[in-house]
Enzyme design. Structure first.
Site, PDB file in Angstrom:
ATOM      1  CG  HIS A 193      11.181 -17.758 -34.191  1.00 39.31           C
ATOM      2  ND1 HIS A 193      11.095 -18.745 -33.253  1.00 39.31           N
ATOM      3  CD2 HIS A 193      12.205 -16.951 -33.812  1.00 39.31           C
ATOM      4  CE1 HIS A 193      12.046 -18.558 -32.342  1.00 39.31           C
ATOM      5  NE2 HIS A 193      12.721 -17.488 -32.651  1.00 39.31           N
ATOM      6  CG  ASP A 231       8.217 -20.501 -35.600  1.00 38.99           C
ATOM      7  OD1 ASP A 231       9.171 -21.134 -36.083  1.00 38.99           O
ATOM      8  OD2 ASP A 231       8.199 -20.045 -34.443  1.00 38.99           O
ATOM      9  CG  MET A 270       7.675 -11.119 -28.456  1.00 33.92           C
ATOM     10  SD  MET A 270       8.327 -12.574 -29.342  1.00 33.92           S
ATOM     11  CE  MET A 270       8.543 -13.728 -27.975  1.00 33.92           C
ATOM     12  CD  GLU A 283      15.457 -15.137 -25.804  1.00 30.02           C
ATOM     13  OE1 GLU A 283      14.455 -14.674 -26.394  1.00 30.02           O
ATOM     14  OE2 GLU A 283      15.630 -16.351 -25.641  1.00 30.02           O
ATOM     15  CE  LYS A 315      21.088 -21.016 -25.877  1.00 26.10           C
ATOM     16  NZ  LYS A 315      20.531 -21.869 -26.930  1.00 26.10           N
ATOM     17  CD  GLU A 367      14.933 -19.305 -22.945  1.00 25.25           C
ATOM     18  OE1 GLU A 367      14.654 -18.672 -23.983  1.00 25.25           O
ATOM     19  OE2 GLU A 367      15.305 -20.492 -22.960  1.00 25.25           O
ATOM     20  CG  HIS A 381      18.814 -18.381 -22.799  1.00 22.77           C
ATOM     21  ND1 HIS A 381      18.414 -17.530 -23.800  1.00 22.77           N
ATOM     22  CD2 HIS A 381      18.500 -19.622 -23.242  1.00 22.77           C
ATOM     23  CE1 HIS A 381      17.872 -18.223 -24.782  1.00 22.77           C
ATOM     24  NE2 HIS A 381      17.905 -19.498 -24.463  1.00 22.77           N
ATOM     25  CG  ASP A 390      11.477 -16.100 -23.728  1.00 17.97           C
ATOM     26  OD1 ASP A 390      10.389 -15.507 -23.883  1.00 17.97           O
ATOM     27  OD2 ASP A 390      12.261 -16.317 -24.667  1.00 17.97           O
ATOM     28  CG  ASP A 408      18.554 -23.578 -24.378  1.00 11.91           C
ATOM     29  OD1 ASP A 408      18.045 -23.438 -23.257  1.00 11.91           O
ATOM     30  OD2 ASP A 408      18.176 -22.940 -25.384  1.00 11.91           O
ATOM     31  CG  ASP A 463      14.314 -24.059 -24.399  1.00 13.78           C
ATOM     32  OD1 ASP A 463      14.844 -23.208 -23.661  1.00 13.78           O
ATOM     33  OD2 ASP A 463      14.442 -24.046 -25.639  1.00 13.78           O
ATOM     34  CG  ASP A 503      11.239 -19.610 -25.693  1.00 15.92           C
ATOM     35  OD1 ASP A 503      10.862 -20.522 -26.447  1.00 15.92           O
ATOM     36  OD2 ASP A 503      12.231 -18.903 -25.932  1.00 15.92           O
TER      37      ASP A 503
END
Lengths: 359, 359, 359, 359
Positions: C25, C28, C59, C152, C154, C188, C191, C216, C226, C228, C258
């Site tokens: 991101h 980040d 990406m 993406e 969700k 993902e 998701h 993802d 969620d 992950d 992810d």
């Protein structure tokens, strides 16, 4: 989808596949509208088949959901005649079950619930269910039957919401009965997975309370309609921990597969399915044995469960003013405790690899 | 998303909106790392505010989930030091709660669960939770506190699976404690709706068992993350039946709104939210009164609940051999009973129209 | 729960574990409020680290959900300034991504949705999202960047309901864009599993449409918040079929994990987690190879997929009046076709046993 | 649970209740195994009844799920003969529908899915479904029929996982067809609510794309078995926003109630149910009118949707280098934008109060 199987034929075939017992709804064996003479003939023939193939009937139950008379429920119907009819049908089915040698009697109240919330006072519904179970407990005791009750929760389907929808609700209900000792649970994988609940935790709570009288093994792809899939066909990891729990805790009741083959199958597919249930149980049992014997996993578990032994011992004896005072006075190193790594990723990865057969 | 509100400020503002009380996690008031002197100053100031605005603190609780020390749980952590630290923190928070006048002490074990199933023996976890609650019950009794415990179930989040995930599981657990009489439930709307459970039925079961000590009112859009939405903002029909149940059954505990405003709001939005919770409760309470007074609805309910009075009376006195024999001998008109129409579509439509304000 | 990792440090460590690339991101790497000079210094240092360890950034993406400015969404906010700010932030992040070598740009609209349904016209929201993606597509084309967009989906969290909640909704949206060819999906696991959807089917539909630009990989325990989780840690069977699909279909994009480690972990646990993701992918890839090479399974699949070859050929050439007439005239043996057994129980049991490593 | 109703009788009764049309599965009217002569007699009689009561058949469809021949699906069955048989049956049912005046033809592929994932290649399944719809589109065009196709998604039940499980997946599929213009959607409330999806958003996306050809109105209590409850009986708030969307957007297709009465009802209950569906739709339509006319709500919406008009206008004309440059140069007051309160709690509370009839 498939031609019906005669009960006697099922006994033969299941015996060949290595099954130990077979369970029946009353109307699976004796049609709803059979005459007493028909009933006696059918039962006689069935007992003969059990005898011939060395099979037992460990559990019996009543069908209180299929016939239209039960469309608003049985013990909790608003109609008193239907409530009483349900009791009568159950008393007869209890007699039949005892005659076939059953020691566990399962109650699944498929329609004990509501579609329209306004239709029933939910407090009253609890009382009606209790009244029915109390009556039937007394009936069993009065007749000197060696029979325990196992209540089976299900959250919904075919009604919108069923009373006592989970292992927890049903277990709590049992403590309010007149004869709680003779009443336990018959939890089913699919029924808890329909809500996204952790079945292993629910069964553990029931086991710890001494209330796991019976268990219905099958599988389910999460929250949706009730699927009753082949045991272990979907929730591989959960079913591993379930088998491990049952085996580690020494559960000695039946491993009952309450499932059915995909509708796409012919008769051979049904037997493939039945054999698959048993086979997967045994594979997972062997995995559990290997988990318990795996040195790396066991060393890790020991390390994870270690810690300050003085703290561990502090309230071993339960509460005392002294223990409380000691405990209040401890000055914890919060920083260190908070930064501890628990190694659960490593443990879980080892578990997954053991399941996948690569360790 | 918003600047923090000081507790003293919250007291003033909630009093203005007509609230009767305010509840606190220990660390909402006293920071985790406050010195004893700071703690005393903060508590003194807060008690003054309560006094000034005529507010009470009916309930207190401990935060056992936010600080990283609790990342593997508190009473069920694998680390004995963390388990003991959680007890110490709770004892102190109990003292604080009692000092502020609380008569109910809520336990929500936010992290009492697992992510990796292998990490804990679920049977052991039940025992650890029991040990902790028993110890704290004895602490309360030993200190002569007038305090009851209310346990709050939640199925998951922030852990994958929390122990005692529903009203039912928690209620069942209570019956296995040393002092079950001082322990009841604090159910929350969102926590049961996360599983798709019927909250009204769960609360009814708890009420019927005398175990509804407290209640957390909010709302939730079904199975997803915990939302804590404004009370009555989503599940209009269910929340109507909940309010009706609480009012009809004479529940006399707090109506506690454990919710939070959408993150899109500024401070004014927070007060709009708080006022909305209370306002909707009162609207639904008035709807319940009208439901009970509606002649068409009541006549329909009477008709629905009518039936063969002889059958209704049959086992009023519970089981007796005589009642059993009578019951066995009844020849039911199955056809007629099976074809009965229950008029639930009409009843439900009337309910919906009453809710929509068009009757 | 853990001390923060510097991006440069992550590059080194991931390279050691065998990873090929790292995704970021914008915030980040570069803090939300960094000055241009700080931004340049950070980017320089990061590019150096990539170079040193031979890692790529396949990406890039923009964080349009964390800062409070996005509390009502970014491209679909009701506030035009926020919509424009989101565009500006994305243009800058696109520039940054291109500078780091990214060829795929992911859009995850974390807050593009509603809590209160009345707040936005859902038709208008679709138009706003399209307007933004069209603008940014043109920006990329105008600048001659070699960059594709991967959207993406969700369904919810942190908002109650997010627009374009599934693979399907997002894929349908793409066909309505100005430059559909440069836009695909970044689905993902978690998701889609949050809704109980079959992720494999969704990915297959995207693949078949040529729209799987990125993926993802993680895991999730069904409908709840969620999670992950570590790839393959829960949905063993589904993740096997996912890997099989990706490998069989020759998907040549990144296998992007992810996910994040359990909060119970320290830094070592994070690396255990990262290694576990990759390791499980490779184990499942090997299982897929063995499935495709297993003679019993392959013979069974051949048999299952056999049938009347004349019928199979009938409309190979698509519709023609002649084919229609031929087809209308066929006299099917319905009885025989209806009684066919599909052998799916056997096939599924073989699959489970292959997964468990016992064949 | 109830004696069957003859189609002709249904026409009469629905006409009396004020319905405009009636829709039929082929086998609801003509039994699966009827001879051509029987078929013609039945159709003749039914057309007479339509004529007598001034009712129309706006939509027709084929039953491709009930007969055991379809136990593995129809267009996606692994058996080519079954795929071809499904085409033949559909061609005949299209002819019948056109004969009865239908202008919309619905496809609901009840069994187009899998139980055992290994049984079908999901990429191949997409292709098979496309091939079938393309063939049938050409058949309609070739015959000069005035008929559009409306595809109905459903995620599961009676199969574990159905292909094209949501509005989104089905909509995306349509764009890949040979004749996308003649194909749209027939979404159903219950089918999306089974996944916890926001039905209003899905319908809005379909409407915006010009693809809402038909709609199935009913209700559902969240993720569980398919319930087909009376329209508006459960999801009061969502169904309000659905009706508002349909009315505000000028949807001019049928409002089709695809629901059934609770099983507890007799025939009178079925008519109560049918009347309730229509009545609640009209009540919600009136609520939508009042929402649009409510000065406080409308003033609030205007305020919510206000903002910097220069920013709003910035990319009205779509992308241009100039617009991009202008946009890049804006210096936003992030602090102010981030602290904006959106007043959604107030808006939502006003909505709830309007729904409850107290404003």
């Amino acid at each position: 989808m498939r031609p019906e199987l005669r009960p006697v034929e099922s006994v033969r075939k299941l015996a060949e596949l290595g099954a130990w017992g077979i369970n029946l709804h009353d109307n699976d064996l004796v049609p709803f509208d059979a005459t007493p003479a028909e009933r006696d003939r059918i039962v006689h023939e069935f007992k003969q088949a059990l005898n011939d193939y060395g099979m037992v009937v460990p559990m019996a139950t009543t069908n209180l959901f299929f016939h239209p008379i039960f469309k608003d429920g049985a013990f909790t119907s608003v109609d008193p005649s239907i409530r009483v009819f349900a009791l009568q049908k159950t008393m007869r089915a209890i007699d039949l079950g005892v005659e076939l040698g059953a020691q566990t009697y399962v109650f699944w109240g498929g329609r004990e619930g509501v579609d329209a919330e306004a239709s029933k006072n939910p407090v009253e519904a609890v009382k009606r269910m209790r009244e029915a179970i109390n009556f039937l407990s007394d009936y069993v005791l009065d007749n000197g039957y060696n029979l325990r009750f196992a209540l089976e929760p299900k959250p919904n389907e075919p009604r919108s919401d069923t009373y006592f929808p989970t292992i927890g609700h049903m277990l709590a209900f049992i403590y309010t009965l007149d004869h709680p000792d003779m009443v336990g649970l018959n939890p089913e994988v699919a029924h808890e997975h329909m809500l996204g609940l952790n079945f292993v935790h629910g069964v553990a709570q029931a086991l710890e309370a001494g209330k796991l009288f019976h268990i219905d093994l099958n599988d389910q792809k999460g929250p949706r309609y009730d699927q009753d899939l082949r045991f272990g066909s979907e929730s591989i990891k959960s079913m591993f921990f379930l088998v491990k729990l049952l085996e580690d805790q020494g559960y000695d009741g039946p491993r009952h597969f309450d499932a059915h083959a995909y509708r796409s199958e012919d008769e051979q597919g049904v037997w493939d399915f039945a054999a698959g249930c048993m086979r997967t149980y045994n594979i997972l049992k062997e995995k559990a044995r290997r988990f318990n014997a795996d040195p790396e996993i066991q060393a890790l578990l020991t390390e994870i469960n270690s810690g300050n032994s003085e703290h561990a011992a502090l309230f071993n004896g339960g509460y005392s003013k002294e223990a409380a005072n000691k405990l209040r006075a401890i000055d914890f190193d919060v920083e260190t405790l908070a930064s501890r790594g628990f190694q659960y990723e490593r443990l879980d990865q080892l578990t997954v690899e053991l399941l996948l057969g690569v360790r």
